[in-house]
Enzyme design. Structure first.
Site, mmCIF file in Angstrom:
data_model
loop_
_atom_site.group_PDB
_atom_site.id
_atom_site.type_symbol
_atom_site.label_atom_id
_atom_site.label_comp_id
_atom_site.label_asym_id
_atom_site.label_seq_id
_atom_site.Cartn_x
_atom_site.Cartn_y
_atom_site.Cartn_z
ATOM 1 N N SER A 12 -18.000 -8.640 -33.007
ATOM 2 C CA SER A 12 -16.526 -8.618 -33.033
ATOM 3 C C SER A 12 -15.992 -7.629 -32.002
ATOM 4 C CB SER A 12 -16.017 -8.265 -34.428
ATOM 5 O OG SER A 12 -16.384 -6.950 -34.776
ATOM 6 N N HIS A 126 -19.093 4.275 -32.538
ATOM 7 C CA HIS A 126 -19.670 4.689 -33.816
ATOM 8 C C HIS A 126 -18.539 4.821 -34.836
ATOM 9 C CE1 HIS A 126 -22.479 6.263 -36.651
ATOM 10 N NE2 HIS A 126 -21.792 7.367 -36.815
ATOM 11 N N GLU A 195 -11.878 -0.228 -34.686
ATOM 12 C CA GLU A 195 -12.938 -0.336 -33.659
ATOM 13 C C GLU A 195 -12.487 -1.226 -32.510
ATOM 14 O OE1 GLU A 195 -16.188 -1.937 -35.857
ATOM 15 O OE2 GLU A 195 -16.927 0.014 -36.485
HETATM 16 C C1 GRF Z 1 -19.666 -1.570 -36.208
HETATM 17 O O1 GRF Z 1 -19.234 -0.724 -37.274
HETATM 18 C C2 GRF Z 1 -21.027 -1.203 -35.742
HETATM 19 O O2 GRF Z 1 -21.223 0.183 -35.680
HETATM 20 C C3 GRF Z 1 -21.873 -1.839 -36.805
HETATM 21 O O3 GRF Z 1 -21.250 -3.104 -37.017
HETATM 22 C C4 GRF Z 1 -19.847 -2.964 -36.753
HETATM 23 C C5 GRF Z 1 -19.286 -3.947 -35.768
HETATM 24 O O4 GRF Z 1 -20.248 -4.686 -35.196
HETATM 25 N N1 GRF Z 1 -23.214 -1.962 -36.434
HETATM 26 P P1 GRF Z 1 -19.880 -5.973 -34.286
HETATM 27 O O5 GRF Z 1 -19.198 -5.475 -33.041
HETATM 28 O O6 GRF Z 1 -18.944 -6.848 -35.087
HETATM 29 O O7 GRF Z 1 -21.212 -6.604 -34.020
#
Ligand code: GRF
Length: 214
Positions: A12, A126, A195
């Site tokens: 994502s 992170h 994020e």
């Molecule tokens: C993030 O919190 C990452 O640290 C953990 O999964 C979440 C998002 O991952 N490993 P993605 O970008 O959706 O793969």
């Protein structure tokens, strides 16, 4: 600018970067390669849909070539990390920045040294604040700490990658206030939303820093 994105899962955050490339946030920027350490990572589908070349870099294949002992595993990881660096250094064009976006493999100096030697920056997402909850499962550990009354807030950071896990200098951070009675899933959803904005902002600031040094 050119980005190489490392993923392990849903992707994502990779999607957030794909959507931001060539927008006002990341002008003249493209993702030229996506590398996953997990074959089934949905992020690989997202890359393919965006016509971005992908590589599945498979640690198991390295482990099979070494005895299943601590020193054998160490040798496999060393080869894996140095081959990952070679793979990226052989890309044409080489990336300006490597973005670890949900990448769940600790990068050792066998990777970081040759990459730094080529002047390529490595940044990582992170889902915690600097100095808190380093390593995997950070969101859940923050949620547990909140339930015990130990913290009132957690957050997300984008930081420079160094050998120590999740400990490099923070590039950008954002706090996430926690809510009484909130489920872990709801907190995760809120944090993933933060994020997606921060991975773009952290990449933008890194590219700005490169531009200002030119
Ligand atoms: C993030 O919190 C990452 O640290 C953990 O999964 C979440 C998002 O991952 N490993 P993605 O970008 O959706 O793969």
């Amino acid at each position: 600018f050119k980005l190489t994105v490392l993923i392990s899962g849903n992707g994502s955050n990779l999607q957030a970067l794909i959507d931001a490339c060539d927008s006002s946030a990341l002008p003249n920027t493209s993702i030229t390669h996506v590398i996953s350490n997990r074959k089934a990572a949905f992020g690989l589908e997202r890359a393919k849909k965006a016509s971005i070349p992908t590589t599945y870099h498979n640690l198991v294949a390295y482990k099979k070539r070494h005895p299943d002992t601590p020193s054998g595993t160490q040798a496999a990881r060393t080869e894996y990390d140095s081959d990952l660096a070679k793979l990226i250094l052989d890309l044409d064009p080489r990336p300006d920045v490597i973005v670890c976006a949900g990448w769940m493999h600790i990068l050792t100096p066998d990777f970081l040294n040759p990459i730094a030697g080529a002047g390529i920056r490595v940044i990582n997402l992170h889902p915690a604040l600097p100095g808190e909850f380093a390593g995997a499962g950070a969101i859940e550990r923050a949620w547990e700490a909140f339930r015990k009354g130990e913290i009132k807030r957690t957050g997300v950071m984008i930081h420079e990658v160094i050998a120590e896990v999740d400990a490099g200098e923070a590039i950008v951070t954002e706090e996430v206030l926690m809510r009484e009675g909130e489920t872990l899933e709801d907190l995760e959803t809120r944090i993933h939303g933060v994020e997606h904005g921060l991975i773009v902002e952290g990449t933008r600031r890194t590219l700005e820093a490169i531009k200002s040094k030119r």
